[in-house]
Design a protein around this motif. Structure first.
Motif, mmCIF file in Angstrom:
data_model
loop_
_atom_site.group_PDB
_atom_site.id
_atom_site.type_symbol
_atom_site.label_atom_id
_atom_site.label_comp_id
_atom_site.label_asym_id
_atom_site.label_seq_id
_atom_site.Cartn_x
_atom_site.Cartn_y
_atom_site.Cartn_z
ATOM 1 N N LYS A 1 20.453 0.918 33.278
ATOM 2 C CA LYS A 1 19.248 0.261 32.767
ATOM 3 C C LYS A 1 19.637 -0.938 31.909
ATOM 4 C CE LYS A 1 14.906 1.121 30.342
ATOM 5 N NZ LYS A 1 14.084 2.120 29.636
ATOM 6 N N SER A 2 19.052 -2.066 32.213
ATOM 7 C CA SER A 2 19.315 -3.313 31.484
ATOM 8 C C SER A 2 20.776 -3.741 31.554
ATOM 9 C CB SER A 2 18.886 -3.173 30.010
ATOM 10 O OG SER A 2 17.520 -2.819 29.916
ATOM 11 N N ASN A 3 21.495 -3.252 32.579
ATOM 12 C CA ASN A 3 22.887 -3.643 32.768
ATOM 13 C C ASN A 3 22.916 -4.914 33.621
ATOM 14 O OD1 ASN A 3 25.576 -3.872 33.903
ATOM 15 N ND2 ASN A 3 25.958 -1.756 33.255
ATOM 16 N N ALA A 4 23.152 -6.045 32.968
ATOM 17 C CA ALA A 4 23.054 -7.336 33.643
ATOM 18 C C ALA A 4 24.070 -7.477 34.778
ATOM 19 C CB ALA A 4 23.255 -8.460 32.639
ATOM 20 N N LYS A 5 25.276 -6.958 34.587
ATOM 21 C CA LYS A 5 26.305 -7.064 35.622
ATOM 22 C C LYS A 5 25.910 -6.261 36.857
ATOM 23 C CE LYS A 5 31.228 -6.364 36.514
ATOM 24 N NZ LYS A 5 32.510 -5.809 35.997
ATOM 25 N N PHE A 6 25.395 -5.072 36.641
ATOM 26 C CA PHE A 6 24.945 -4.236 37.757
ATOM 27 C C PHE A 6 23.792 -4.921 38.496
ATOM 28 C CE2 PHE A 6 21.643 -1.262 39.180
ATOM 29 C CZ PHE A 6 22.342 -0.570 40.168
ATOM 30 N N ARG A 7 22.809 -5.391 37.754
ATOM 31 C CA ARG A 7 21.651 -6.052 38.358
ATOM 32 C C ARG A 7 22.084 -7.269 39.176
ATOM 33 N NH1 ARG A 7 16.122 -6.409 37.677
ATOM 34 N NH2 ARG A 7 16.230 -4.732 36.133
ATOM 35 N N ASP A 8 22.981 -8.048 38.619
ATOM 36 C CA ASP A 8 23.458 -9.249 39.308
ATOM 37 C C ASP A 8 24.164 -8.879 40.618
ATOM 38 O OD1 ASP A 8 23.921 -12.218 39.132
ATOM 39 O OD2 ASP A 8 26.011 -11.571 39.198
ATOM 40 N N ALA A 9 24.947 -7.798 40.578
ATOM 41 C CA ALA A 9 25.670 -7.363 41.777
ATOM 42 C C ALA A 9 24.715 -6.905 42.870
ATOM 43 C CB ALA A 9 26.643 -6.244 41.425
ATOM 44 N N VAL A 10 23.636 -6.234 42.480
ATOM 45 C CA VAL A 10 22.647 -5.774 43.458
ATOM 46 C C VAL A 10 21.918 -6.968 44.069
ATOM 47 C CG1 VAL A 10 20.487 -4.504 43.781
ATOM 48 C CG2 VAL A 10 22.331 -3.508 42.392
ATOM 49 N N LYS B 1 15.539 -1.084 51.345
ATOM 50 C CA LYS B 1 15.949 -2.452 51.691
ATOM 51 C C LYS B 1 15.529 -3.447 50.603
ATOM 52 C CE LYS B 1 11.818 -3.781 54.324
ATOM 53 N NZ LYS B 1 11.292 -4.210 55.642
ATOM 54 N N ASP B 2 14.644 -3.008 49.721
ATOM 55 C CA ASP B 2 14.098 -3.860 48.662
ATOM 56 C C ASP B 2 14.947 -3.725 47.403
ATOM 57 O OD1 ASP B 2 12.593 -5.256 46.854
ATOM 58 O OD2 ASP B 2 10.849 -3.927 46.922
ATOM 59 N N ASP B 3 15.591 -4.812 46.987
ATOM 60 C CA ASP B 3 16.406 -4.779 45.769
ATOM 61 C C ASP B 3 15.586 -4.359 44.557
ATOM 62 O OD1 ASP B 3 18.567 -5.625 47.221
ATOM 63 O OD2 ASP B 3 18.487 -7.710 46.538
ATOM 64 N N GLY B 4 14.338 -4.813 44.510
ATOM 65 C CA GLY B 4 13.477 -4.476 43.373
ATOM 66 C C GLY B 4 13.277 -2.976 43.239
ATOM 67 N N TYR B 5 13.138 -2.311 44.377
ATOM 68 C CA TYR B 5 12.956 -0.854 44.355
ATOM 69 C C TYR B 5 14.236 -0.168 43.887
ATOM 70 C CZ TYR B 5 11.375 3.772 45.844
ATOM 71 O OH TYR B 5 10.990 5.095 45.857
ATOM 72 N N LEU B 6 15.377 -0.621 44.375
ATOM 73 C CA LEU B 6 16.651 -0.040 43.963
ATOM 74 C C LEU B 6 16.884 -0.229 42.466
ATOM 75 C CD1 LEU B 6 18.944 -1.166 46.928
ATOM 76 C CD2 LEU B 6 17.990 1.110 46.537
ATOM 77 N N TRP C 1 11.892 9.433 44.028
ATOM 78 C CA TRP C 1 12.289 8.120 44.507
ATOM 79 C C TRP C 1 12.699 8.059 45.974
ATOM 80 C CZ3 TRP C 1 10.679 4.548 41.417
ATOM 81 C CH2 TRP C 1 10.652 4.767 40.042
ATOM 82 N N HIS C 2 13.111 9.177 46.559
ATOM 83 C CA HIS C 2 13.584 9.089 47.937
ATOM 84 C C HIS C 2 12.412 8.924 48.896
ATOM 85 C CE1 HIS C 2 15.736 10.110 51.691
ATOM 86 N NE2 HIS C 2 16.740 9.556 51.060
ATOM 87 N N PRO C 3 12.398 7.838 49.670
ATOM 88 C CA PRO C 3 11.262 7.577 50.574
ATOM 89 C C PRO C 3 11.336 8.416 51.838
ATOM 90 C CG PRO C 3 12.900 5.866 50.826
ATOM 91 C CD PRO C 3 13.410 6.779 49.739
ATOM 92 N N ASP C 4 10.214 8.509 52.510
ATOM 93 C CA ASP C 4 10.198 9.116 53.834
ATOM 94 C C ASP C 4 11.144 8.336 54.741
ATOM 95 O OD1 ASP C 4 8.846 9.080 56.763
ATOM 96 O OD2 ASP C 4 8.411 10.986 55.764
#
Length: 272
Positions: free
Chosen positions: A202-211, A186-191, A176-179
């Motif tokens: 995984k599937s943690n709604a509170k975590f996803r919402d915070a990101v 910078k992409d939330d989707g990637y994180l 996962w670590h990019p060059d």
């Protein structure tokens, strides 16, 4: 035809010509006024456009703006801004400060080779770990990934210290670590995609919402300032400090990059 009629006709013709000239003059004046008005509008519009772009150019970025926001600190932190992150058993007598930047390729190399040894020592109570996050790599290319990943790490820490450590390890992994030149973090989707590899996230709604909402963006900037203002003489990552002294692998000040070197220098620091 009488002389009188001829004179009257000439007079009437001159009058009509005069009136036509006056009407033309009025039309020409009105046209000139329209041209001037249009020119003024164009100049004002151009000035307004320039002004808009000047304002936009001088408008602070999102990350600069959030520095003024109230810091929302994750759980499992201390101090008024929550920038003190210490993980480990209370029985551990010493603390190892770990300075890392999420985009740092050398940090990734360390985590991939000796990160498991560090985590085992923390789990075993050999020492506590104090995490200090940096974002200086973003300044090299006007990036956002270090700041955004640090904010996401804050969201993981809010879930649990274990989730934080697992997520940090995943971000630094070979998969996962990019060059360094690719600002994928910078992409939330990637994180979030990386977070799906951590069971607690995984599937943690509170975590996803915070990101996605950037709940811990201001915290990330406060943590970054902690790195910038550190009193340990640390200017690069990864760096390790115990009892106010840098823990290095050699006289040149290089960090330990293998399990053997890490164990050797940390054991020496624990005895010192």
């Amino acid at each position: 035809m009488s002389q009188r009629n001829t004179q009257s006709a000439k007079t009437a013709a001159r009058e009509r010509l005069r009136e036509e000239r006056e009407r033309q003059a009025k039309r020409d004046k009105a046209k000139r006024q329209l041209v001037v008005a249009a020119s003024v509008v164009a100049v004002l519009a151009a000035a307004g456009g320039i002004g808009y772009f000047v304002v936009q150019a001088n408008k602070p970025s999102h990350w600069e703006a959030v520095k003024k926001d109230t810091v929302v600190a994750p759980a499992h932190t201390t101090d008024d801004k929550g920038t003190t992150v210490v993980i480990g058993k209370d029985t551990a007598k010493k603390t190892l400060k770990v300075y890392e930047d999420p985009r740092c390729p050398v940090c990734a190399q360390f985590e991939q080779t000796a990160g498991s040894a560090l985590k085992k020592d923390v789990d075993d109570g050999k020492f506590k770990m104090q995490y200090v996050g940096a974002t200086f790599i973003d300044s090299h290319d006007n990036g956002e990934g270090s700041k955004n990943a640090l904010s996401a790490l804050g969201a993981a820490l809010d879930v649990s210290p274990e989730a934080f450590l697992e997520y940090k390890s995943a971000l630094y992994s070979t998969k996962w670590h990019p060059d360094e030149t690719t600002d994928k973090f910078k992409d939330d989707g990637y994180l979030l995609k990386v977070a799906d590899t951590v069971p607690a996230l995984k599937s943690n709604a509170k975590f996803r919402d915070a990101v996605e909402k950037g709940t811990y963006d201001a915290w990330a900037m406060a943590m970054s300032k902690t790195f910038d203002d550190n009193k340990d003489g640390v200017s690069g990552t990864p760096s390790f400090v115990m009892d106010g002294k840098k823990v290095t692998a050699d006289a040149q000040g290089n960090p330990p990059m293998t399990v053997a070197d890490f164990n050797r220098v940390v054991d020496a620091a624990l005895k010192g």
